[in-house]
Design an enzyme around this catalytic site. Structure first.
Site, mmCIF file in Angstrom:
data_model
loop_
_atom_site.group_PDB
_atom_site.id
_atom_site.type_symbol
_atom_site.label_atom_id
_atom_site.label_comp_id
_atom_site.label_asym_id
_atom_site.label_seq_id
_atom_site.Cartn_x
_atom_site.Cartn_y
_atom_site.Cartn_z
ATOM 1 C CB THR A 337 -2.337 3.174 4.183
ATOM 2 O OG1 THR A 337 -1.646 4.151 3.416
ATOM 3 C CG2 THR A 337 -3.640 3.836 4.725
ATOM 4 C CG ASP A 338 -1.179 -2.128 5.375
ATOM 5 O OD1 ASP A 338 -0.416 -1.937 6.027
ATOM 6 O OD2 ASP A 338 -2.314 -2.585 5.710
ATOM 7 C CB SER A 363 -0.881 -3.311 -3.091
ATOM 8 O OG SER A 363 -1.290 -4.294 -1.852
ATOM 9 N NE ARG A 364 4.385 0.695 1.252
ATOM 10 C CZ ARG A 364 3.797 1.665 1.585
ATOM 11 N NH1 ARG A 364 2.833 1.720 2.546
ATOM 12 N NH2 ARG A 364 3.813 3.005 1.068
ATOM 13 C CB VAL A 365 -0.094 -6.674 3.061
ATOM 14 C CG1 VAL A 365 0.891 -6.108 4.173
ATOM 15 C CG2 VAL A 365 -1.307 -5.847 3.058
#
Ligand code: ATP
Ligand code: MG
Length: 511
Positions: A337-338, A363-365
């Protein structure tokens, strides 16, 4: 004397005459049945993942294609099928009914209605297994998916097309976050799909009622397999949900899909694999359990503008045991997951709800998709909270504290309080901006710690009713100007003087 060459020739001719009949190609017979698994002889032309019809109206899924038999899992009727029963190949892999007709409905993973509202009249279907969008077909995640939960939208923002894992022990509010997010999509034009995998029927019925009472069923479809459904049904559920989500995504729409939860999905798959006698690996899961989830979650994407610009945002849920995020399934899904929203039982039990551990959640994006105003204001939030937590530990030693430290501590405690949020109380973006500005300013310094919750709740009412003009001026997609932020803080102070002063009996309308 026997003429051996003649006999040989005759035999060869006879053998050549024997051709494979269509019968053995598409029809087989059960040679073993047990624990929902059937082994079939014949069926030489069957595909992997093909749907099979078993005598008596039952259905099965072909999963093991071996030299002399086919291993399949039964969706139902495991105590009814008998040795020697005929099995017919359907020629098609498992498919899910799709279409607008499914919104507002509760269906099983094969698309059959479970809500007693009659048959679903949709001719359209999509294969349950489908390749994920190619790299070239994908666009950049650039639109936020608003959850309405302050702690998440400010610090762990989610973008449309992102995959954000919700992870935590049992009873830590995982489902609550997902369901509140669905409820928040009422005005956002996002189609929602809630996939329940192996849950208790009682929890599921609670969720259904919440969605129904909250008016969310108009744009939501529930796909459910409860704990008493067969393992194959539970295995199929998320893929069916994804097929329905893809139908909408390829039309250019935005979809939110919740998989509640993937730990139970992995358990169902493990049961099937072990019964099919596939080799077991770590924690007795089969070797392809990573692929099980990666191929599912890769199908969530944001499509490029040429492909219509639709998106699937996935919120998979994973349950941990005693907070152990390094177990097999949690580490797998975290790496796919991101980002993740990590919920903690200690926080939950001490009254911090939603029980988000801000330090371990990322949260990476989503950051690039966050509304500009929120991004700017919440930039400092994580750091403030981390600073507060660090100091709070020292404070336990009871040493003397200087004024600056005391200020950090008191603001941190108030901030933590403001991030607490009741269920079904979703904030709009503008409300979040007002809250975030106020709680990080000098205004809250004079609010007693116990009254902070009361104050912020009243503050929002005050802004809604009395200062609609200021709310109007806030543009979430632009930075909040110096002037506007001053005005907002002045209004917050005005309400503070009034609410904490002697006038607290008066209604806010009188201000
Ligand atoms: P399970 O492991 O059983 O699936 P879960 O992690 O999904 O549990 P929920 O069922 O969402 O947890 O929540 C557990 C309980 O906590 C519910 O009764 C829910 O109403 C309550 N709860 C969740 N979030 C909040 C909140 N923000 N404020 C108050 N109560 C909450
Ligand atoms: Mg739950």
């Amino acid at each position: 004397m026997l003429d051996l060459t003649k006999i040989g020739k005759n035999l060869k001719e006879k053998i050549a005459e024997v051709s494979e009949t269509g019968d053995s190609h598409n029809t087989g017979r059960i040679i073993y049945s047990g624990d929902g698994i059937v082994r079939i002889s014949g069926l030489s032309g069957v595909k992997y993942n093909e749907l099979l019809n078993v005598k008596g109206g039952y259905r099965a899924l072909a999963l093991n294609l071996e030299e002399d038999s086919v291993g399949a899992v039964l969706f139902s009727g495991e105590d009814k099928v008998r040795f020697g029963d005929y099995v017919y190949a359907t020629g098609s892999t498992a498919e899910m009914k799709v279409g607008e007709e499914l919104l507002g409905r509760i269906v099983n993973p094969l698309g059959e209605p479970l809500d007693g509202l009659g048959e679903i009249h949709s001719e359209k279907t999509r294969p349950v297994e489908f390749p994920a969008p190619a790299i070239m077909d994908r666009g950049k995640v650039n639109k936020p998916l608003q959850t309405g939960i302050l702690a998440i939208d400010s610090m762990i923002p989610i973008g449309r097309g992102q995959r954000e894992l919700i992870i935590g022990d049992r009873q830590t509010g995982k489902t609550a976050i997902a369901v509140d997010t669905i409820l928040n999509q009422k005005e956002e034009n996002v189609i929602c799909i809630y996939v329940s995998i192996g849950q208790k029927a009682s929890s599921l019925s609670k969720t259904v009622n919440v969605l129904r009472d909250g008016g969310a069923m108009k744009y939501t479809c529930i796909i459910c397999s409860t704990a008493d459904d067969s393992a194959p049904m539970q295995y199929l559920a998320p893929y069916s949900g994804c097929a329905l989500a893809e139908y909408f995504m390829y039309q250019g729409k935005d979809v939110l899909i919740v998989y509640d939860d993937l730990s139970k999905h992995a358990v169902a798959y493990r049961a099937m694999s072990l019964l099919l006698k596939r080799p077991a690996g770590r924690e007795a899961y089969p070797g392809d359990v990573f692929y099980l989830h990666s191929r599912l979650l890769e199908r969530a994407a944001k499509l490029s503008a040429e492909k219509g610009g639709g998106s699937i945002t996935a919120l998979p849920i994973v349950e941990t045991l005693a907070g152990d995020i390094s177990a097999y399934i949690p580490t797998n899904v975290i790496s796919i997951t991101d980002g993740q929203i990590y919920l903690e039982s200690e926080l939950f039990n001490s009254g911090v709800r939603p029980a988000v551990n801000v330090g371990l959640s990322v949260s990476r994006v989503g950051g690039s998709a966050q509304r500009k105003a929120v991004r700017r204001i919440s930039g400092q939030l994580r750091i403030n909270l981390a600073q507060y937590r660090e100091l709070a530990i020292f404070m336990q030693f009871g040493s003397d504290l200087d004024a600056e430290t005391q200020k950090i501590l008191s603001r941190g405690a108030k901030l933590t309080n403001v991030l607490k949020q009741r269920r079904y109380l979703n904030y709009s973006v503008k409300e979040m901006i007002v809250l975030l500005l106020t709680v990080q300013s000098h205004v809250v310094d004079s609010v007693p710690e116990k009254k902070i919750g009361e104050y912020t709740e009243g503050l929002l009412d005050y802004f809604r009713i009395n200062r609609a003009d200021l709310m109007e001026k806030i543009d979430p997609d632009a930075e909040v100007t110096e002037e506007l932020s001053k005005d907002i803080l002045a209004a917050a102070e005005e309400y503070l003087n009034y609410s904490i002063g002697d006038n607290s009996q008066r209604s806010i309308n009188d201000v």
